[in-house]
Design an enzyme around this catalytic site. Structure first.
Site: not given
Ligand code: FNR
Length: 360
Positions: A108, A129, A251, A253, A286
């Site tokens: 990240s 990212q 995505s 997020h 998920g």
């Protein structure tokens, strides 16, 4: 829970017990009513698997490649912020677990270890990212550093022109954490008398004016492959391909941005159809079971990413917890493939699942 965890969901309870409430809520929470947060999981539950029998499944091979990099199973580590809230070693422990599982970690932008530290602590294939911030020169510097320290792709998060309203953080007055990659480059002083300082911090940092044209700017400053994260419609999938990206991550997020955005698995096929095999399509949101991985692959994803399960594993049992989470998902995927008559990843096809939208 006193007994040992037997599935990924068990780690959520362990993490709840291990963490101060403010940190647990930061990891677990979603935006506003958390409708999308629940839907990300429930949409997987509405898809059934159509198994085939009497196939030789004595050997199961889960290995695959992403952007040419071989991985042991189609499960990557999503970029998530602030691993030091879970344990003091933070992202270094996560990276070692990724290396042990022979998969890819996406570090990240908001990591609490620097990209240099993570690079020197493990030999996992790593992607970086990126958020494009108001200080374009600093975004460019981060990309150059990612290249220099051996990160193999840039994952541009596109769904965060500003931070979603995560009400748990607002109630808890979440104060924030040091973003190590920005240290020495940028400091932002934010004041927030009410609610979460995090929201004020990111809204000051992030450039809400970036547009599709800016992908060209990113392309012009790096030779690394570019993945775009946060695509949920065929319109944007088509634009992403036209913009020349190398991959798309479907995505929302982890349901932390726009509540009532669709569950990711419910729009995966729409994106896959638009992309027509031109670039890689991945999905996150998920994924908690090997059967979820199976379903995403059947609907056209090359791989999935997991976010919270990694954080919960890390908080509960450190590096070993992340390793266990990855092993559990891999074991479950292996069983799903065996019981569905799919010895290899490429054997998992659209006809192995039925969605609520399919005609009988
Ligand atoms: C995230 N996510 C995220 N995404 C991103 O692009 N940059 C980031 O820094 C973060 N940080 C972050 C922190 C926390 C605590 C969470 C839970 C999520 C989103 C992440 O990459 C991924 O999209 C979701 O986590 C996937 O959903 P699941 O697996 O958590 O359900």
């Amino acid at each position: 829970m006193s007994s040992e965890p037997v599935n990924v969901n068990d780690f959520k309870e362990l993490a709840r017990n291990a963490l101060p409430k403010i940190y647990y809520d930061y990891y677990a929470g979603g935006a506003e009513d958390e409708h999308t947060l629940r839907e990300n999981i429930q949409a997987f539950h509405r898809i059934t698997i159509r198994p085939r029998v009497l196939v030789d499944v004595s050997q199961i091979d889960m290995s695959t490649t992403i952007l040419g990099y071989p991985i042991s199973a189609p499960i990557l580590l999503a970029p998530t912020s602030a691993h030091k809230l879970a344990i003091p070693e933070g992202e270094l422990a996560t990276a070692r677990a990724a290396a042990a599982a022979n998969t890819i970690m996406i570090l990240s932008y908001s990591s609490t270890c620097s990209m240099e530290e993570v690079a020197s602590s493990c030999n996992a294939v790593r992607f970086f990212q990126l958020h494009i911030s108001k200080r374009r020169d600093i975004s460019a510097l981060l990309v150059q550093r990612a290249e220099r320290f051996g990160y193999k792709a840039i994952v541009l998060t596109a769904d965060t022109p500003r931070l979603g309203r995560r009400e748990a953080d607002i109630r808890n007055k979440m104060i924030g954490f040091p973003v190590k990659n920005l240290e020495g480059l940028m400091s932002i002083d934010v004041e927030s008398d009410q609610g979460s300082k995090l929201e004020a911090y990111y809204n000051e940092l992030l450039d809400a004016s970036i547009r599709w044209e800016d992908i060209g700017w990113l392309r012009s400053i790096t030779n690394l492959p570019i993945l775009i994260k946060g695509i949920l419609t065929h319109e944007d999938a088509t634009k992403a391909v036209e913009a020349g990206v190398d991959g798309i991550i479907v995505s929302n997020h982890g349901a932390r941005q726009l509540d009532f955005a669709p569950a990711t698995v419910s729009v995966l096929e729409e994106v896959v159809d638009a992309v027509k095999g031109k670039v890689a399509v991945l999905l996150d949101g998920g994924v908690r079971r090997g059967t979820d991985v199976f379903k995403a692959v059947a609907l056209g994803a090359q791989a999935v990413l997991i976010g919270r399960p990694v954080l919960f594993g890390l908080a509960a049992k450190g590096e070993g917890g992340v390793r266990t989470v990855l092993e559990m998902l891999k074991n479950e995927l292996e069983i799903s493939m065996a019981l569905s008559g799919c010895p290899c990843i490429k054997d998992i096809t659209r006809s192995h699942v039925r969605t609520p939208y399919d005609k009988l």
